[in-house]
Design an enzyme around this catalytic site. Structure first.
Site, PDB file in Angstrom:
ATOM      1  N   ASN A  38       1.243  -9.830   6.680  1.00 15.81           N
ATOM      2  CA  ASN A  38       2.635 -10.230   6.862  1.00 15.81           C
ATOM      3  C   ASN A  38       3.426  -9.964   5.587  1.00 15.81           C
ATOM      4  O   ASN A  38       3.212 -10.633   4.578  1.00 15.81           O
ATOM      5  CB  ASN A  38       2.724 -11.715   7.217  1.00 15.81           C
ATOM      6  CG  ASN A  38       4.162 -12.220   7.204  1.00 15.81           C
ATOM      7  OD1 ASN A  38       4.955 -11.899   8.084  1.00 15.81           O
ATOM      8  ND2 ASN A  38       4.528 -12.970   6.167  1.00 15.81           N
ATOM      9  N   GLU A  39       4.277  -8.951   5.607  1.00 22.02           N
ATOM     10  CA  GLU A  39       5.316  -8.684   4.604  1.00 22.02           C
ATOM     11  C   GLU A  39       4.818  -8.190   3.253  1.00 22.02           C
ATOM     12  O   GLU A  39       5.632  -7.968   2.346  1.00 22.02           O
ATOM     13  CB  GLU A  39       6.206  -9.929   4.407  1.00 22.02           C
ATOM     14  CG  GLU A  39       6.973 -10.318   5.660  1.00 22.02           C
ATOM     15  CD  GLU A  39       7.956 -11.455   5.445  1.00 22.02           C
ATOM     16  OE1 GLU A  39       7.865 -12.176   4.432  1.00 22.02           O
ATOM     17  OE2 GLU A  39       8.820 -11.650   6.326  1.00 22.02           O
ATOM     18  N   ASN A  40       3.513  -7.975   3.086  1.00 21.38           N
ATOM     19  CA  ASN A  40       3.024  -7.589   1.757  1.00 21.38           C
ATOM     20  C   ASN A  40       3.540  -6.222   1.307  1.00 21.38           C
ATOM     21  O   ASN A  40       3.977  -6.056   0.163  1.00 21.38           O
ATOM     22  CB  ASN A  40       1.496  -7.587   1.742  1.00 21.38           C
ATOM     23  CG  ASN A  40       0.924  -8.983   1.872  1.00 21.38           C
ATOM     24  OD1 ASN A  40       1.651  -9.950   2.048  1.00 21.38           O
ATOM     25  ND2 ASN A  40      -0.388  -9.097   1.809  1.00 21.38           N
TER      26      ASN A  40
END
Length: 224
Positions: A161-163
């Site tokens: 998620n979003e890294n």
């Protein structure tokens, strides 16, 4: 798209007439794809279920309680039924939470809710240079894939998620100068393991991801 049909499957292992082991489970038959180019060749990200394009609508699923252990199965059943009644058709298991309990996936199977499954990596850099850590990640992910891969509700694997997006934003702004620690996990290790253990679903490296800007409106998936 109608009533989801599940079937009881029992597998027995025997040798010379002696039953050595037995396992029973529910199975479903379906085909899930992700179309990334439309008929005109334009970029898209459309789930196709049994040959039918669908508009995916749903929500992030975070752990349902601060104390996960004592949360009753009935709470899972209630919340997922409410999602179904709200005309949702996809639930995203958010990468900052947990690989959910078996009851979660069983209920999604029975209700006909598709599952976007994040691996549990979110909003951080992860030490992919550390050999011991990477071996722990490998064991974790192999276990997760083997446990979850037979659920017909599971529609897609996602690396984090979003890294990728957050690193891109911070690096471009000059607020971070380190390498993208964790890149080897999402872009090397996960594809390698899924190629061995589950090729039946699309693997997507991150959310959001795609295009020159990972949060682009024009390609891949994005976060508002």
């Amino acid at each position: 798209m109608g009533t989801p049909h599940l079937y009881d499957l029992t597998v027995r292992l025997s040798c010379e007439g002696e039953l050595l082991d037995e396992h029973s489970t529910e199975v479903g038959v379906r085909r899930i794809e992700v179309m990334q180019k439309d008929a005109e060749g334009n970029a898209c990200f459309t789930f196709v279920l049994n040959g039918v394009e669908i508009f995916a609508k749903g929500a992030n699923w975070i752990p349902i309680d601060s104390f996960i252990g004592p949360a009753p199965d009935s709470r899972y059943s209630q919340l997922l039924l409410q999602a179904k009644q709200s005309h949702m058709n996809m639930i995203r298991v958010w990468g900052g939470g947990i690989y959910e309990k078996e009851i979660f996936y069983q209920e999604c199977n029975r209700l006909g809710l598709l599952v976007w499954q994040d691996f549990m990596f979110a909003c951080a850099l992860y030490p992919d240079y550390n050999v011991n850590y990477m071996e722990n990640v490998r064991k974790e992910v192999i276990s997760a894939i083997k446990i979850l891969r037979n659920h017909p509700s599971l529609a897609i694997w996602c690396g984090n998620n979003e890294n990728d997006w957050l690193y891109e934003v911070e690096y471009s702004a000059g607020r971070i100068s380190t390498p993208f620690y964790g890149k080897k996990i999402y872009h090397e290790l996960f594809p390698e393991l899924l190629e061995e253990l589950d090729t039946s679903r699309l693997y997507w490296p991150s959310s959001p991801f795609g295009g020159n800007d990972h949060d682009s409106e024009a390609e891949g998936v994005r976060h508002n």
